[in-house]
Design an enzyme around this catalytic site. Structure first.
Site, PDB file in Angstrom:
ATOM      1  N   HIS A 151       0.845  -1.200   0.000  1.00 46.33           N
ATOM      2  CA  HIS A 151       0.000   0.000   0.000  1.00 46.33           C
ATOM      3  C   HIS A 151       0.881   1.251   0.000  1.00 46.33           C
ATOM      4  CE1 HIS A 151       0.706  -0.425   4.431  1.00 46.33           C
ATOM      5  NE2 HIS A 151       0.798   0.897   4.363  1.00 46.33           N
ATOM      6  N   HIS A 202      -6.128  -1.835   3.891  1.00 46.17           N
ATOM      7  CA  HIS A 202      -5.982  -0.709   2.968  1.00 46.17           C
ATOM      8  C   HIS A 202      -5.061  -0.995   1.800  1.00 46.17           C
ATOM      9  CE1 HIS A 202      -2.512  -0.208   5.497  1.00 46.17           C
ATOM     10  NE2 HIS A 202      -2.189   0.988   5.081  1.00 46.17           N
ATOM     11  N   HIS A 216       4.694   7.321   2.863  1.00 48.76           N
ATOM     12  CA  HIS A 216       5.449   6.061   2.749  1.00 48.76           C
ATOM     13  C   HIS A 216       4.769   5.127   1.771  1.00 48.76           C
ATOM     14  CE1 HIS A 216       2.404   4.847   5.843  1.00 48.76           C
ATOM     15  NE2 HIS A 216       2.442   3.690   5.222  1.00 48.76           N
ATOM     16  N   HIS A 248       0.322  -0.924  14.851  1.00 53.51           N
ATOM     17  CA  HIS A 248      -0.617   0.153  14.578  1.00 53.51           C
ATOM     18  C   HIS A 248      -1.955  -0.168  15.244  1.00 53.51           C
ATOM     19  CE1 HIS A 248       1.487   2.298  11.448  1.00 53.51           C
ATOM     20  NE2 HIS A 248       1.530   1.296  10.629  1.00 53.51           N
ATOM     21  N   TYR A 257       8.937   1.700  10.396  1.00 53.69           N
ATOM     22  CA  TYR A 257       9.140   2.777   9.416  1.00 53.69           C
ATOM     23  C   TYR A 257      10.620   3.065   9.339  1.00 53.69           C
ATOM     24  CZ  TYR A 257       4.137   3.806   9.500  1.00 53.69           C
ATOM     25  OH  TYR A 257       2.776   3.731   9.399  1.00 53.69           O
TER      26      TYR A 257
HETATM   27  C1  M3P Z   1      -0.143   3.135   8.392  1.00 53.91           C
HETATM   28  C2  M3P Z   1      -0.711   1.812   8.123  1.00 53.91           C
HETATM   29  C3  M3P Z   1      -0.144   7.783   9.808  1.00 53.91           C
HETATM   30  C4  M3P Z   1      -0.584   6.414   9.938  1.00 53.91           C
HETATM   31  C5  M3P Z   1      -0.108   5.393   9.277  1.00 53.91           C
HETATM   32  C6  M3P Z   1      -0.658   4.064   9.253  1.00 53.91           C
HETATM   33  C7  M3P Z   1       0.924   8.192   8.890  1.00 53.91           C
HETATM   34  O1  M3P Z   1       0.936   3.373   7.723  1.00 53.91           O
HETATM   35  O2  M3P Z   1      -0.141   1.096   7.321  1.00 53.91           O
HETATM   36  O3  M3P Z   1      -1.722   1.485   8.739  1.00 53.91           O
HETATM   37  O4  M3P Z   1      -0.657   8.642  10.442  1.00 53.91           O
HETATM   38 FE    FE Z   2       1.277   2.082   6.070  1.00 56.49          FE
END
Ligand code: M3P
Ligand code: FE
Length: 310
Positions: A151, A202, A216, A248, A257
């Site tokens: 993604h 997603h 990303h 997450h 990351y």
């Molecule tokens: C993810 C994901 C941010 C959240 C990112 C979440 C940048 O990358 O893969 O669920 O707030």
């Molecule tokens: Fe992500």
């Protein structure tokens, strides 16, 4: 089902093409499958079957160019072209071959502010493990042996663009809204959204930030142990890690990351998260619990995480 199937490739400008080659092959475990005379590299992960999923163009700027999604059939190109134009978004058809190894490609700038490509055909090469009595993973292969590009998360100028992009992806491209972060009076604004075409949480996400760009793109790994090993491999190669292995809240993904040599942020994303079905209720994170959604264990705010990106 028809329509968009999955993220097909990401197209980026990078600063040092040889450093990038070394990084994406030795650490991510991708293979260079094509090189153009201008130095552009095309790379593939072992568990992908189309020719490439990453395009790296030599440049003096590290920028995001395009996210290309693969549709199921050539008729989907005509169908989506008509729908996108009826929605008031201009499109262009790039002839076969203009996007390397791809059939005719529908190009447009979505209301999120990003350029997207849709194509139905890309040269087929097959998975590295083949499709007859395959091994579960390739014995050969380097680094973290990423399975596929999973993604991307794109940054939009403020919640208005997040909302415009999200509405377009839902109503025109047929994505399902899996999760959202709502802010403002009575949660009336979407500050971030996660949208799916596959059954994973997603295939694209939009987050509000200071400028249009890419936060990303993510590589799929099987599970938590692979995440730990991937972080070990990154440390052995002195990769700049942004966020060490954790969970997450949003999407339930298991994540790291980290940055590539040009400063593009990458993610390794493991676990299925959960099964997205058309009737699954959208999950909402409130402004107060936003950081719990992003980093589940610490729940701690990290300003640079949402303001520094390419
Ligand atoms: C993810 C994901 C941010 C959240 C990112 C979440 C940048 O990358 O893969 O669920 O707030
Ligand atoms: Fe992500």
């Amino acid at each position: 089902m028809g329509g968009i199937m999955r993220l097909g490739h990401i197209d980026l400008n990078v600063l040092d093409i040889e450093k990038s080659r070394e990084y994406y092959t030795n650490i991510m475990g991708m293979v260079v499958v094509r090189e153009d005379s201008d130095g552009t590299l095309y790379l593939k992960c072992w568990d992908e079957w189309d020719k490439y999923s990453l395009v790296l163009r030599p440049s003096d700027e590290a920028t995001f160019n395009t996210a290309a999604y693969k549709v199921e059939s050539d008729e989907d190109i005509d169908d989506l072209k008509a729908k996108i134009e009826a929605y008031g978004v201009e499109t262009e058809i790039l002839p076969e071959g203009e996007v390397a190894e791809c059939g005719r490609t529908l190009k447009f700038t979505a209301p999120s502010g990003h350029i997207f490509h849709l194509y139905a055909y890309k040269t087929f090469v097959g998975k590295d493990v083949g499709d007859t009595n395959p091994r579960p993973w390739p014995f050969e292969g380097k680094g973290i042996k990423a399975h596929w590009i999973d993604h991307t998360l794109l940054m939009c100028e403020g919640p208005e663009k997040v909302m415009a992009g999200t509405k377009f992806f839902q109503e025109v491209l047929g994505f399902k809204l899996a999760e959202q972060v709502t802010v403002g009076p009575e949660g009336s604004l979407q500050a971030a959204t996660w949208l799916a075409r596959t059954s994973t949480p997603h295939d694209i996400a939009f987050v509000a930030g200071p400028h249009t760009g890419m936060h990303h793109f993510a590589y799929f790994l099987d599970g938590w142990n692979d995440i730990l090993r991937a972080a070990d491999v990154m440390a052995m190669h002195n990769v700049k890690i942004d966020v060490t292995p954790q969970r997450h809240g949003i999407t339930r993904g298991e994540t790291i990351y980290f940055f590539d040599p040009s400063g593009h942020r990458l993610e390794t994303f493991a676990g299925l998260g959960y099964l997205v079905q058309p009737d699954m209720p959208t999950i909402t994170w409130t402004e107060e619990e936003l950081w719990r959604g992003i980093f589940y264990h610490t729940g701690a705010e990290d300003g640079a995480f949402t303001t520094a990106y390419t």
